[in-house]
Design a protein around this motif. Structure first.
Motif, PDB file in Angstrom:
ATOM      1  N   PRO A 129       0.607  -1.179  -0.055  1.00 44.78           N
ATOM      2  CA  PRO A 129       0.014  -0.309   0.453  1.00 44.78           C
ATOM      3  C   PRO A 129       0.742   1.516   0.318  1.00 44.78           C
ATOM      4  N   SER A 130       0.303   2.109  -1.055  1.00 47.22           N
ATOM      5  CA  SER A 130       1.284   3.618  -0.393  1.00 47.22           C
ATOM      6  C   SER A 130       0.377   4.675   0.029  1.00 47.22           C
ATOM      7  N   ASP A 131       0.662   5.668   0.489  1.00 48.79           N
ATOM      8  CA  ASP A 131      -0.088   6.942   0.865  1.00 48.79           C
ATOM      9  C   ASP A 131       0.358   7.939   0.473  1.00 48.79           C
ATOM     10  N   ALA A 132      -0.940   8.620   0.597  1.00 45.49           N
ATOM     11  CA  ALA A 132      -1.536   9.940  -0.100  1.00 45.49           C
ATOM     12  C   ALA A 132      -2.118  10.702   0.858  1.00 45.49           C
ATOM     13  N   ARG A 133      -2.118  12.337   0.225  1.00 41.66           N
ATOM     14  CA  ARG A 133      -3.343  12.911   1.155  1.00 41.66           C
ATOM     15  C   ARG A 133      -3.552  13.734   0.490  1.00 41.66           C
ATOM     16  N   PHE A 134      -5.286  14.113   0.370  1.00 43.08           N
ATOM     17  CA  PHE A 134      -5.227  15.028  -0.958  1.00 43.08           C
ATOM     18  C   PHE A 134      -5.500  16.217  -0.470  1.00 43.08           C
ATOM     19  N   ARG A 135      -5.013  17.000  -0.632  1.00 40.30           N
ATOM     20  CA  ARG A 135      -4.894  18.717  -0.115  1.00 40.30           C
ATOM     21  C   ARG A 135      -6.103  19.000  -1.210  1.00 40.30           C
ATOM     22  N   THR A 136      -7.294  20.044  -0.332  1.00 37.12           N
ATOM     23  CA  THR A 136      -7.643  21.212  -1.452  1.00 37.12           C
ATOM     24  C   THR A 136      -7.544  22.231  -0.728  1.00 37.12           C
ATOM     25  N   ALA A 151      -1.936  -4.936   2.904  1.00 39.75           N
ATOM     26  CA  ALA A 151      -2.823  -4.604   2.307  1.00 39.75           C
ATOM     27  C   ALA A 151      -4.593  -5.038   3.308  1.00 39.75           C
ATOM     28  N   ILE A 152      -4.188  -6.709   3.436  1.00 37.71           N
ATOM     29  CA  ILE A 152      -5.643  -6.110   4.117  1.00 37.71           C
ATOM     30  C   ILE A 152      -5.713  -5.807   5.497  1.00 37.71           C
ATOM     31  N   ASP A 153      -4.264  -5.298   5.762  1.00 32.96           N
ATOM     32  CA  ASP A 153      -4.447  -4.780   7.206  1.00 32.96           C
ATOM     33  C   ASP A 153      -5.358  -3.364   7.082  1.00 32.96           C
ATOM     34  N   ALA A 154      -5.022  -2.637   5.788  1.00 30.95           N
ATOM     35  CA  ALA A 154      -4.833  -1.366   5.310  1.00 30.95           C
ATOM     36  C   ALA A 154      -6.420  -1.112   5.587  1.00 30.95           C
ATOM     37  N   LEU A 155      -6.908  -2.400   4.715  1.00 34.61           N
ATOM     38  CA  LEU A 155      -8.259  -2.526   4.256  1.00 34.61           C
ATOM     39  C   LEU A 155      -9.306  -2.231   5.513  1.00 34.61           C
ATOM     40  N   SER A 156      -8.552  -3.087   6.682  1.00 39.13           N
ATOM     41  CA  SER A 156      -9.767  -3.196   7.880  1.00 39.13           C
ATOM     42  C   SER A 156      -9.160  -2.292   8.368  1.00 39.13           C
ATOM     43  N   GLN A 157      -8.259  -1.007   8.501  1.00 38.54           N
ATOM     44  CA  GLN A 157      -8.607   0.029   9.099  1.00 38.54           C
ATOM     45  C   GLN A 157      -8.423   1.191   8.429  1.00 38.54           C
ATOM     46  N   VAL A 215      -3.457   3.992  -1.087  1.00 42.12           N
ATOM     47  CA  VAL A 215      -3.861   2.760  -2.771  1.00 42.12           C
ATOM     48  C   VAL A 215      -3.403   1.379  -2.543  1.00 42.12           C
ATOM     49  N   VAL A 216      -3.958   0.392  -2.872  1.00 44.54           N
ATOM     50  CA  VAL A 216      -4.032  -0.812  -2.968  1.00 44.54           C
ATOM     51  C   VAL A 216      -3.641  -1.445  -3.880  1.00 44.54           C
ATOM     52  N   GLU A 217      -3.009  -2.059  -4.954  1.00 38.91           N
ATOM     53  CA  GLU A 217      -2.320  -2.014  -6.157  1.00 38.91           C
ATOM     54  C   GLU A 217      -2.704  -3.793  -5.970  1.00 38.91           C
ATOM     55  N   LEU A 218      -3.273  -4.881  -6.115  1.00 44.74           N
ATOM     56  CA  LEU A 218      -3.616  -5.315  -7.091  1.00 44.74           C
ATOM     57  C   LEU A 218      -2.818  -6.158  -7.300  1.00 44.74           C
ATOM     58  N   ALA A 219      -2.224  -6.097  -8.495  1.00 45.51           N
ATOM     59  CA  ALA A 219      -1.171  -6.854  -9.204  1.00 45.51           C
ATOM     60  C   ALA A 219      -0.402  -6.937  -8.840  1.00 45.51           C
ATOM     61  N   PRO A 220       0.957  -6.186  -7.613  1.00 42.90           N
ATOM     62  CA  PRO A 220       1.823  -6.497  -7.890  1.00 42.90           C
ATOM     63  C   PRO A 220       1.415  -7.475  -6.985  1.00 42.90           C
ATOM     64  N   LEU A 221       0.630  -8.040  -6.277  1.00 42.35           N
ATOM     65  CA  LEU A 221       0.378  -8.982  -4.592  1.00 42.35           C
ATOM     66  C   LEU A 221      -0.650 -10.478  -5.904  1.00 42.35           C
ATOM     67  N   ARG A 245      -9.667   8.009   6.885  1.00 39.96           N
ATOM     68  CA  ARG A 245      -8.642   7.127   5.961  1.00 39.96           C
ATOM     69  C   ARG A 245      -9.267   6.727   5.046  1.00 39.96           C
ATOM     70  N   ILE A 246      -9.048   6.465   3.588  1.00 38.70           N
ATOM     71  CA  ILE A 246      -9.582   6.144   3.185  1.00 38.70           C
ATOM     72  C   ILE A 246      -8.239   5.166   2.155  1.00 38.70           C
ATOM     73  N   VAL A 247      -9.484   4.405   1.575  1.00 40.44           N
ATOM     74  CA  VAL A 247      -8.374   3.039   1.151  1.00 40.44           C
ATOM     75  C   VAL A 247      -8.520   2.916  -0.613  1.00 40.44           C
TER      76      VAL A 247
END
Length: 251
Positions: free
Chosen positions: A2-9, A94-100, A68-74, A28-30
């Motif tokens: 997973p990679s983390d990024a914050r969207f700002r406006t 990846a699963i932990d990121a989704l659970s949180q 962002v959790v990309e499944l292709a590399p997994l 937290r948005i996944v």
């Protein structure tokens, strides 16, 4: 991974995305993407939705971090786990990121009138508690509008089974949709619905109030999974039967 990024406006309405390393997010948005091409139209659609969600939360003075959790590399890890039930560290992350997550944007390509096998295999590995009452946007891409109903025909029942709180508006994009205002309108509507669910915290309140009434089947990756005997609710019909008591009789 997973990679983390914050969207700002900012106040001028300009959007930016930056890596977050300094603070905990308030929401937290996944983004769960099963796209396999590079660039992936599925990932592009998910990112476009995520930006609108970030904008909507910013308008409500809510800060959000998007993972962002990309499944292709997994893909190999997922296939191995389906067969052996042994999960790699990357898959566990990846699963932990989704659970949180406080909310999810789930996006899959469509092949031959069906959702991605990679996407379905990943979901098959999830504990059933992971998605309970979690606000979710469902999205899909395909090479033809003939597949437009796959989102509601297949993704929506799948996430209903997982007991997610899917927003009313799903998002589908075929090649001819990318330049259309209709796609932008659907994205805006779905993002607005997700934002309202998130800021109301109805999902959290629903899970808190009804948690003990769900049938729980998990292996520890759900955010509320039992870690010790102190976390187990023994005051249920199933647990009373398991400990030698009797279940309540229903008239």
């Amino acid at each position: 991974m997973p990679s983390d990024a914050r969207f700002r406006t900012d106040r001028r309405g300009e959007r930016s995305m930056s890596t977050v390393i300094d603070m905990e997010p308030s929401v937290r948005i996944v983004v769960l993407s099963a796209g396999v091409s590079d660039p992936s139209s599925t990932r592009l659609l998910a990112d476009r939705i995520a930006v609108r969600v970030g904008d909507g939360l910013a308008a409500e003075d809510v800060t959000a971090m998007t993972t962002v959790v990309e499944l292709a590399p997994l893909a190999v890890d997922i296939a191995r786990a389906v067969v052996t039930r042994l999960r790699s560290e990357q898959l566990e992350a990846a699963i932990d990121a989704l659970s949180q997550a406080d909310a999810v944007i789930a996006a899959t390509p469509v092949y031959k009138a069906g959702i991605s096998g990679l996407f379905k295999s990943f979901v098959d590995l999830l504990d059933e508690d992971v998605m309970i009452a979690k606000p979710t946007i469902l999205a899909a891409t395909a090479e033809s509008t003939r597949h437009a109903m796959v989102v509601d025909d297949q993704l929506r029942p799948l996430f209903a089974f997982m007991r997610a709180l899917s927003v009313p508006t799903s998002v589908f994009a075929a090649p001819e949709d990318w330049g259309s205002t209709a796609l932008g309108s659907r994205i805006e509507r779905a993002a607005t619905e997700l934002v309202q669910l998130v800021i109301s915290r109805v999902g959290h309140r629903m899970a808190d109030a009804a948690w003990r009434h769900y049938r729980h089947r998990f292996g520890g990756s759900a955010s509320r999974a039992e870690k010790s005997s102190a976390d187990v609710d023994f005051d249920t019909d199933l647990m009373r039967l398991a400990t030698g008591g009797s279940a309540h009789q229903v008239g």
